[in-house]
Design an enzyme around this catalytic site. Structure first.
Site, PDB file in Angstrom:
ATOM      1  CB  CYS A 156      -0.865   0.045   1.257  1.00 20.24           C
ATOM      2  SG  CYS A 156      -1.942  -1.372   1.442  1.00 20.24           S
ATOM      3  N   GLY A 213      -0.685   0.597  -5.056  1.00 21.48           N
ATOM      4  CA  GLY A 213      -1.961  -0.049  -4.793  1.00 21.48           C
ATOM      5  C   GLY A 213      -3.052   0.580  -5.613  1.00 21.48           C
ATOM      6  CG  ASN A 222       3.082   0.212   3.024  1.00 20.66           C
ATOM      7  OD1 ASN A 222       4.118   0.686   2.645  1.00 20.66           O
ATOM      8  ND2 ASN A 222       2.665  -0.977   2.609  1.00 20.66           N
ATOM      9  N   GLY A 223       1.818  -2.258   5.183  1.00 16.58           N
ATOM     10  CA  GLY A 223       2.538  -3.353   5.829  1.00 16.58           C
ATOM     11  C   GLY A 223       1.569  -4.446   6.201  1.00 16.58           C
ATOM     12  CE1 TYR A 269       6.309  -5.031 -10.424  1.00 11.58           C
ATOM     13  CE2 TYR A 269       5.400  -5.301  -8.237  1.00 11.58           C
ATOM     14  CZ  TYR A 269       5.212  -5.121  -9.582  1.00 11.58           C
ATOM     15  OH  TYR A 269       3.948  -5.032 -10.093  1.00 11.58           O
ATOM     16  CG  ASP A 271       9.979  -7.040 -11.683  1.00  9.79           C
ATOM     17  OD1 ASP A 271       9.237  -7.103 -12.666  1.00  9.79           O
ATOM     18  OD2 ASP A 271       9.621  -7.359 -10.532  1.00  9.79           O
ATOM     19  CB  CYS A 273       6.224 -11.125   1.272  1.00 14.05           C
ATOM     20  SG  CYS A 273       6.397  -9.660   2.308  1.00 14.05           S
TER      21      CYS A 273
HETATM   22  P1  AMP Z   1       4.027 -13.722 -11.995  1.00 18.26           P
HETATM   23  O1  AMP Z   1       5.368 -14.407 -12.129  1.00 18.26           O
HETATM   24  O2  AMP Z   1       3.052 -14.044 -13.044  1.00 18.26           O
HETATM   25  O3  AMP Z   1       3.466 -13.924 -10.626  1.00 18.26           O
HETATM   26  O4  AMP Z   1       4.281 -12.148 -12.169  1.00 18.26           O
HETATM   27  C1  AMP Z   1       5.444 -11.560 -11.727  1.00 18.26           C
HETATM   28  C2  AMP Z   1       5.464 -10.130 -12.173  1.00 18.26           C
HETATM   29  O5  AMP Z   1       4.478  -9.381 -11.435  1.00 18.26           O
HETATM   30  C3  AMP Z   1       6.806  -9.499 -11.855  1.00 18.26           C
HETATM   31  O6  AMP Z   1       7.590  -9.439 -12.993  1.00 18.26           O
HETATM   32  C4  AMP Z   1       6.460  -8.127 -11.386  1.00 18.26           C
HETATM   33  O7  AMP Z   1       6.459  -7.235 -12.471  1.00 18.26           O
HETATM   34  C5  AMP Z   1       5.083  -8.275 -10.841  1.00 18.26           C
HETATM   35  N1  AMP Z   1       5.082  -8.501  -9.391  1.00 18.26           N
HETATM   36  C6  AMP Z   1       5.973  -9.140  -8.645  1.00 18.26           C
HETATM   37  N2  AMP Z   1       5.592  -9.191  -7.366  1.00 18.26           N
HETATM   38  C7  AMP Z   1       4.431  -8.561  -7.297  1.00 18.26           C
HETATM   39  C8  AMP Z   1       3.513  -8.255  -6.258  1.00 18.26           C
HETATM   40  N3  AMP Z   1       3.715  -8.658  -5.020  1.00 18.26           N
HETATM   41  N4  AMP Z   1       2.416  -7.568  -6.575  1.00 18.26           N
HETATM   42  C9  AMP Z   1       2.187  -7.178  -7.815  1.00 18.26           C
HETATM   43  N5  AMP Z   1       2.983  -7.422  -8.829  1.00 18.26           N
HETATM   44  C10 AMP Z   1       4.093  -8.118  -8.598  1.00 18.26           C
END
Ligand code: AMP
Length: 448
Positions: A2, A30, A104-105, A244, A348, A384
């Site tokens: 958030c 968010g 946030n958290g 990210y 990423d 996480c």
């Molecule tokens: P997926 O492997 O389909 O779960 O998607 C991973 C991609 O979603 C990553 O390359 C990031 O761009 C993005 N991402 C990674 N972690 C998160 C997260 N916690 N919430 C939203 N997007 C994320």
């Protein structure tokens, strides 16, 4: 994940507009719901709803939020489902007067705290852990709100960066490890708090410093005061913020997110020598790391994928079926760039693997001869519990498959992850103190 904002403008009644601008800059943290609470000195006004900041707030709506103090929140659900009842800030009437809070958290002792509170008669309207914090504050036997907040924060376990307000003051507080970020900014007449420094320039504020782990800032009629309630000063900021979450123009804990991502890309190019024609980023989260990789390797950088920038993050939509649909809406390959080329695709992170598999397929369908996936973070192997929604270990592709199996599922010609040491090098000193539980399974706050 958030985003939170706090605004203290003693001489002006424009806190809502400034809070809005801050939230607008934190929208990437968010996109499910957002809200603002303001105070005109005696009365608190609130508005929150599901949707993006610019959809929910307009001039008319902001005009109905008069005040010199404001807090705001953009939400991406972790604990509690995605519905308006869980939108923040939460506003309650308590023995300390009206109190609003934005969080946030994620707390790891939420369940036990909630059970104890309910056993003693507490009732909850939301399914967020944030309401637990407010309930505990309301029950704390303290001479004033500040001391109530401190005593409650000593009981909380997990990650929290909070902005709290009453009719006449603004409080910013970070958990003792500083897992989630929070920064302080200064205006000509007043102060602001924000999850990330990128919001400060949007608000016309000057960066002052990070709120420190275990620190509570109180901004009120007596000016700005700082108190330490816990922790030992060593920060364990979430390393995934650099990978990210944070916006690249933010400075977190003194480090530029942009430069960290460039360094990650360069480090990857040193770790893996791949013969290819092009380095293509997965937009937008892979762009800076891809630039770093291209510069270091000498392989040309090109945009082989174009993102529709009006679509929110695919990951944000809770259902898998929606995510499947989302990726197609979001990304389009550029055929002439890709046709016949050996492509290094930089993203990423790979969490579930859904996104990368689709992206690799898009590149192939557009004519790429080879697709080598290079991931700008180590294998994501543990959930996480501190504020990023990554469900359970079963859903994490790297936790359940060998490297070769992940490569096959994603359909890439090769798959290369950044090493943990490489991530440390790119992030710089202190990286080994940061929270890296998603990559290592070492949880700094024990999970209950
Ligand atoms: P997926 O492997 O389909 O779960 O998607 C991973 C991609 O979603 C990553 O390359 C990031 O761009 C993005 N991402 C990674 N972690 C998160 C997260 N916690 N919430 C939203 N997007 C994320």
């Amino acid at each position: 994940m958030c985003g939170v904002i706090g605004v203290f403008l003693p001489g002006q009644m424009d806190a809502a507009r400034l809070t809005f601008l801050g939230l607008y800059a934190l929208q990437h943290r968010g996109q499910e719901s957002c809200g603002i609470v303001t105070s005109d000195g005696s009365r608190l006004s609130a508005y929150k709803d599901m949707g993006l900041v610019a959809e929910i707030f307009d001039d008319e709506r902001l005009a109905r939020l008069p005040g010199r103090i404001g807090i705001g929140h953009v939400r991406y659900s972790t604990t509690g489902e995605s519905s308006v009842i869980n939108a923040q800030p939460l506003l309650v009437r308590s023995r300390y007067g009206l109190v609003a809070l934005a969080h946030n958290g994620n707390l790891v002792n939420a369940r036990s705290l909630s059970a104890e509170l309910q056993a003693s008669g507490a009732i909850f309207q939301t399914t967020t852990d944030t309401e637990i914090i407010l309930t505990l504050i309301g029950r704390a036997d303290a001479p004033n709100l500040e001391q109530a907040v401190v005593s409650v924060c000593r009981e909380l376990k997990g990650a929290f960066a909070l902005t709290i307000m009453t009719a006449d003051r603004l409080i910013g507080i970070r958990d003792p490890l500083g897992i989630r970020p929070l920064v302080l900014g200064k205006l000509a007449d007043g102060f602001v708090l924000a999850s990330e420094s990128c919001a400060l320039s949007t608000m016309g504020a000057e960066f002052v410093r990070d709120v420190l782990p275990g620190e509570m800032l109180v901004i009120g009629p007596d000016g700005l005061n700082s108190y330490y309630y816990g922790g030992h000063g060593a920060e364990s900021l979430c390393i995934f913020e650099y990978v990210y979450f944070a916006r690249p123009d933010s400075i977190l804990s003194g480090r530029s997110v942009y430069q960290t991502r460039l360094a990650i890309g360069a480090q990857l190019a040193r770790e893996y020598q791949i013969t290819a024609d092009l380095v293509v980023p997965a937009p937008d989260s892979g762009v800076v790391a891809a630039l770093g990789f291209a510069k270091e390797s000498g392989i040309p950088f090109d945009l082989g994928l174009i993102k529709n920038r009006y679509v929110g993050r695919t990951f944000i939509q809770p259902a898998q079926s929606m995510r499947d649909l989302g990726v197609k809406i979001k990304l389009n390959p550029v055929g002439p760039v890709l046709a016949g080329k050996k492509v290094i695709l930089i993203d990423d992170s790979v969490v579930r693997g859904t996104t990368s598999a689709k992206t690799v397929r898009l590149l192939r369908e557009a004519g790429a001869a080879e697709v080598h996936l290079v991931v700008a973070s180590p294998p994501y192997i543990r959930p996480c519990y501190y504020g990023i929604d990554t469900s359970s270990t079963e859903q994490l592709i790297a936790a359940n498959n060998s490297l070769a199996a992940v490569q096959e599922k994603i359909g890439a010609d090769s798959l290369s992850y950044l090493s943990l040491e490489g991530l440390h090098k790119a992030v710089g000193s202190g990286a080994n103190r940061m929270c890296r539980a998603c990559f290592t399974g070492e949880y700094l706050v024990p999970i209950q």
